[in-house]
Scaffold this active site. Structure first.
Site, PDB file in Angstrom:
ATOM      1  N   ASP A  64       0.958  -1.088  -0.016  1.00 54.04           N
ATOM      2  CA  ASP A  64      -0.110   0.136  -0.054  1.00 54.04           C
ATOM      3  C   ASP A  64       1.112   1.429  -0.033  1.00 54.04           C
ATOM      4  O   ASP A  64       2.127   1.108   0.351  1.00 54.04           O
ATOM      5  CB  ASP A  64      -1.116   0.072   1.432  1.00 54.04           C
ATOM      6  CG  ASP A  64      -0.470   0.378   2.575  1.00 54.04           C
ATOM      7  OD1 ASP A  64       0.759  -0.050   2.720  1.00 54.04           O
ATOM      8  OD2 ASP A  64      -1.052   0.740   3.508  1.00 54.04           O
ATOM      9  N   PHE A  77       6.836   2.059  -4.303  1.00 54.00           N
ATOM     10  CA  PHE A  77       8.072   2.195  -3.723  1.00 54.00           C
ATOM     11  C   PHE A  77       8.832   3.663  -4.118  1.00 54.00           C
ATOM     12  O   PHE A  77       9.680   4.045  -3.549  1.00 54.00           O
ATOM     13  CB  PHE A  77       9.170   1.242  -4.269  1.00 54.00           C
ATOM     14  CG  PHE A  77       8.983  -0.071  -3.686  1.00 54.00           C
ATOM     15  CD1 PHE A  77       9.337  -0.465  -2.365  1.00 54.00           C
ATOM     16  CD2 PHE A  77       8.164  -1.071  -4.458  1.00 54.00           C
ATOM     17  CE1 PHE A  77       9.013  -1.551  -1.891  1.00 54.00           C
ATOM     18  CE2 PHE A  77       8.070  -2.244  -3.941  1.00 54.00           C
ATOM     19  CZ  PHE A  77       8.359  -2.540  -2.701  1.00 54.00           C
TER      20      PHE A  77
END
Length: 223
Positions: A64, A77
């Site tokens: 998430d 990321f």
């Protein structure tokens, strides 16, 4: 109505028209109205906007979005320029440097260039409450993102799925097409990176597979 602006619109129309997604939309409308939610609502679908279905060469699956101020912008990321790269991303950059010699260290943490190279940076949940990891888990996002993985699996053109950590690795069950390469290892988080992520060489393995299948390698630089 969701408008992504590329081939995902037609492919995901059945999902966006579904009862579960309409319920999710109502939930999100209330969440954005009453709480601080990341990313900005206009950034939710950036992963799909930047990487059309037909352009996907690699999928990096996260869980998430980052839940601190200014971090999340719709790509797993990735953080916007000017925001300190989180520890997981620092470990990703360290592995890229040792694996393929591309040095992204000490620069920034925005991975938009990868998305435009054909790397789908997809989180399983696309929104989160500020300061509350996984707070939108189980609200419907996983049903949509599982559908995305299944659509990608059906594609004839080979691609690579990078599944880091136990949560992402659970999605391997949906990747049934033998044309695709599935690479699995530990999560790049500092808690687990030295239990299999560091030294995984996933970035060179991805490029070797793409070249072997007649496609250009991915430029893992972020400049």
């Amino acid at each position: 109505m969701v408008h992504i602006g590329n081939d995902w619109d037609a492919l995901l129309k059945p999902e966006f028209d579904s009862e579960y997604y309409q319920k999710l939309r109502r939930f999100l409308a209330e969440e954005y109205r009453t709480k601080r939610i990341y990313p900005d609502m206009y950034d939710i679908f950036n992963a799909l906007k930047y990487t059309p279905y037909s352009a996907v060469r690699c999928v990096i699956l996260g869980q998430d979005p980052y839940h601190n101020e200014g971090q999340a912008h719709g790509l797993s990321f990735s953080v916007r320029k000017g925001i300190q790269p989180p520890p997981s991303l620092v470990n990703i950059f360290n592995e890229i440097y040792s694996d393929v010699g591309v040095d992204n260290r000490g620069k920034h943490g925005e991975l938009t260039k990868w998305a435009k190279e054909g790397v789908l940076l997809l989180n399983a949940s696309l929104t989160v409450r500020a300061g509350q990891a996984n707070s939108h888990s189980g609200m419907g996002w996983e049903q949509l993102t599982d559908a995305i993985i299944k659509l990608l699996t059906q594609r004839e053109e080979p691609m690579v799925f990078l599944l880091w950590g136990s949560y992402a690795r659970k999605k391997a069950v949906y990747i049934t097409n033998p044309r695709h390469l599935v690479l699995q290892c530990a999560h790049p988080s500092p808690l687990s990176a030295y239990h299999g992520f560091i030294g995984c060489r996933h970035f060179s393995k991805t490029n070797n597979f793409l070249v072997k299948n007649g496609m250009p390698p991915i430029d893992w630089s972020i400049d």
